[in-house]
Motif scaffolding. Structure first.
Motif, PDB file in Angstrom:
ATOM      1  N   THR A 190      70.761  20.569  39.606  1.00 50.14           N
ATOM      2  CA  THR A 190      70.605  21.683  40.594  1.00 50.14           C
ATOM      3  C   THR A 190      71.201  21.187  42.176  1.00 50.14           C
ATOM      4  OG1 THR A 190      68.804  22.605  39.681  1.00 50.14           O
ATOM      5  CG2 THR A 190      69.058  23.194  41.816  1.00 50.14           C
TER       6      THR A 190
ATOM      7  N   TYR B 262      62.918  19.060  46.828  1.00 49.99           N
ATOM      8  CA  TYR B 262      64.166  19.406  45.926  1.00 49.99           C
ATOM      9  C   TYR B 262      64.602  17.782  45.810  1.00 49.99           C
ATOM     10  CZ  TYR B 262      63.936  24.199  45.964  1.00 49.99           C
ATOM     11  OH  TYR B 262      63.703  25.600  46.012  1.00 49.99           O
TER      12      TYR B 262
ATOM     13  N   ILE C   5      60.802  30.790  45.527  1.00 50.50           N
ATOM     14  CA  ILE C   5      62.098  30.717  44.966  1.00 50.50           C
ATOM     15  C   ILE C   5      61.915  30.334  43.497  1.00 50.50           C
ATOM     16  CG2 ILE C   5      64.301  29.253  44.843  1.00 50.50           C
ATOM     17  CD1 ILE C   5      63.962  28.471  47.956  1.00 50.50           C
ATOM     18  N   ASP C   6      61.018  29.456  42.931  1.00 46.70           N
ATOM     19  CA  ASP C   6      60.751  29.296  41.309  1.00 46.70           C
ATOM     20  C   ASP C   6      60.443  30.843  40.780  1.00 46.70           C
ATOM     21  OD1 ASP C   6      61.348  26.797  41.657  1.00 46.70           O
ATOM     22  OD2 ASP C   6      59.234  26.061  41.622  1.00 46.70           O
TER      23      ASP C   6
ATOM     24  N   CYS D 143      76.928  25.917  44.581  1.00 47.49           N
ATOM     25  CA  CYS D 143      75.344  25.974  45.132  1.00 47.49           C
ATOM     26  C   CYS D 143      74.618  26.829  44.193  1.00 47.49           C
ATOM     27  CB  CYS D 143      75.639  26.442  46.814  1.00 47.49           C
ATOM     28  SG  CYS D 143      73.905  26.872  47.407  1.00 47.49           S
ATOM     29  N   ASP D 144      73.438  26.177  43.846  1.00 46.23           N
ATOM     30  CA  ASP D 144      72.460  26.788  42.937  1.00 46.23           C
ATOM     31  C   ASP D 144      71.321  27.779  43.768  1.00 46.23           C
ATOM     32  OD1 ASP D 144      73.475  26.201  40.264  1.00 46.23           O
ATOM     33  OD2 ASP D 144      72.988  24.160  41.102  1.00 46.23           O
ATOM     34  N   ILE D 145      70.925  27.063  45.008  1.00 45.58           N
ATOM     35  CA  ILE D 145      70.212  27.606  45.928  1.00 45.58           C
ATOM     36  C   ILE D 145      70.567  27.128  47.253  1.00 45.58           C
ATOM     37  CG2 ILE D 145      67.670  27.084  46.483  1.00 45.58           C
ATOM     38  CD1 ILE D 145      66.954  26.135  43.682  1.00 45.58           C
TER      39      ILE D 145
ATOM     40  N   GLY E 146      72.492  32.395  41.141  1.00 45.91           N
ATOM     41  CA  GLY E 146      72.202  31.714  42.333  1.00 45.91           C
ATOM     42  C   GLY E 146      70.843  32.430  43.073  1.00 45.91           C
ATOM     43  N   ARG E 147      70.242  31.635  43.854  1.00 46.25           N
ATOM     44  CA  ARG E 147      69.080  31.965  44.672  1.00 46.25           C
ATOM     45  C   ARG E 147      69.412  31.569  46.281  1.00 46.25           C
ATOM     46  NH1 ARG E 147      65.013  28.655  40.770  1.00 46.25           N
ATOM     47  NH2 ARG E 147      67.311  27.596  40.359  1.00 46.25           N
TER      48      ARG E 147
ATOM     49  N   VAL F 103      71.182  22.208  45.911  1.00 49.73           N
ATOM     50  CA  VAL F 103      70.471  22.817  46.905  1.00 49.73           C
ATOM     51  C   VAL F 103      71.103  22.663  48.284  1.00 49.73           C
ATOM     52  CG1 VAL F 103      68.028  23.248  47.915  1.00 49.73           C
ATOM     53  CG2 VAL F 103      68.355  22.474  45.723  1.00 49.73           C
TER      54      VAL F 103
ATOM     55  N   ILE G 129      69.222  27.684  50.980  1.00 52.29           N
ATOM     56  CA  ILE G 129      68.150  28.010  52.004  1.00 52.29           C
ATOM     57  C   ILE G 129      68.401  27.700  53.523  1.00 52.29           C
ATOM     58  CG2 ILE G 129      65.675  27.634  52.722  1.00 52.29           C
ATOM     59  CD1 ILE G 129      65.356  26.063  50.146  1.00 52.29           C
TER      60      ILE G 129
END
Length: 266
Positions: free
Chosen positions: A2, A21, A224-225, A81-83, A132-133, A4, A85
């Motif tokens: 992942t 993370y 997020i999870d 990018c997966d996450i 994606g988040r 982040v 913030i």
């Protein structure tokens, strides 16, 4: 693995998120303005989790081209990018007529536009991958107007509206949008803010103890999870978020009376 990306990742909530993370084995990209602070954070995380897990970029998120280029370099190094913030933010309290145009615009450009720039950098790729988040960090000041915080409240309210609209657009493409509303949090910026907080705001905001950054970060990660859209902290902010139109008239009445008492007794 992942990937982040955290804007404002060199201190406060952003750094607390990076530690979580990194502990999960994710690759972390941190964006912030001060290179020396970023390098210190990179050294700390690399020592605990391995030198290959953390990338840093000295970036002013208020600058769109700079932000997009930095994020694309992170993706070239660590993969898509997966996450994302968006923690980068500034707060400069002050009465509206006393706050300079530069100070007002700086908060809008960093807190609101800076988040948009980061989202723009990753959104097309997430849409193409259908995954994606994105977590947008607003504030409790994005739920109710606060005396002496016109610029900050405006920037954080705007993030909520952006999140609501983008959630609808992103959902069919497998992208989960979230927005969170942290309370006062124990961060270096909070310490600096208190030095300039108007007494009227202190009466309203100073009745609740600030949260530790680690606790705020843990709640954000759980959200997020779990794919939560709106994330609140404590019953007061949850009530504002869920029943704002009902409770805010009473809160504003109480705030007005408290402020009037201060005006009578400087």
């Amino acid at each position: 693995m992942t990937h982040v990306i955290i804007t404002g990742g060199s201190s406060g909530i952003g750094l607390a998120l990076a530690r979580i993370y990194a502990g999960r084995g994710a690759r972390i990209s941190l964006l912030a303005r001060t290179l020396s602070v970023l390098e210190a954070v990179q050294g700390e995380l690399a020592k605990d989790h391995g030198a290959s897990t953390v990338r840093i970029e000295s970036t002013d998120v208020a600058d769109e081209s700079q932000t997009v280029a930095a994020i694309h370099r992170c993706e070239e190094a660590f993969g898509p990018c997966d996450i994302l913030i968006t923690c980068a933010g500034v707060v400069e309290p002050g009465l509206f007529e006393a706050l300079s145009s530069d100070a007002f615009d700086r908060q809008l450009q960093t807190n609101f536009s800076g988040s948009i720039h980061a989202v723009r950098a990753v959104y097309a790729g997430m849409k193409a991958r259908r995954s994606g988040r994105i977590m947008l960090v607003s504030s409790g000041a994005g739920l109710i107007g606060i005396h002496g915080y016109t610029a900050y409240c405006a920037s954080k309210f705007a993030l909520h509206g952006f999140a609501e609209a983008l959630r609808s657009e992103a959902r069919p493409h497998g992208i989960r949008i979230s927005v969170c509303f942290p309370p006062d949090t124990e961060t270096p910026q909070f310490t600096r803010e208190l030095e300039h907080r108007p007494p009227e705001a202190a009466v309203i905001m100073g009745r609740v103890a600030p949260w530790p950054a680690d606790a705020v970060a843990s709640r954000i990660v759980r959200a997020i999870d779990g794919g939560e859209f709106e994330v609140f902290f404590g019953w007061t902010l949850r009530a504002l978020g869920r029943f704002g139109s009902t409770v805010k008239p009473f809160l504003n009445w109480w705030f007005d009376r408290a402020i009037q008492r201060i005006s009578r007794h400087p």
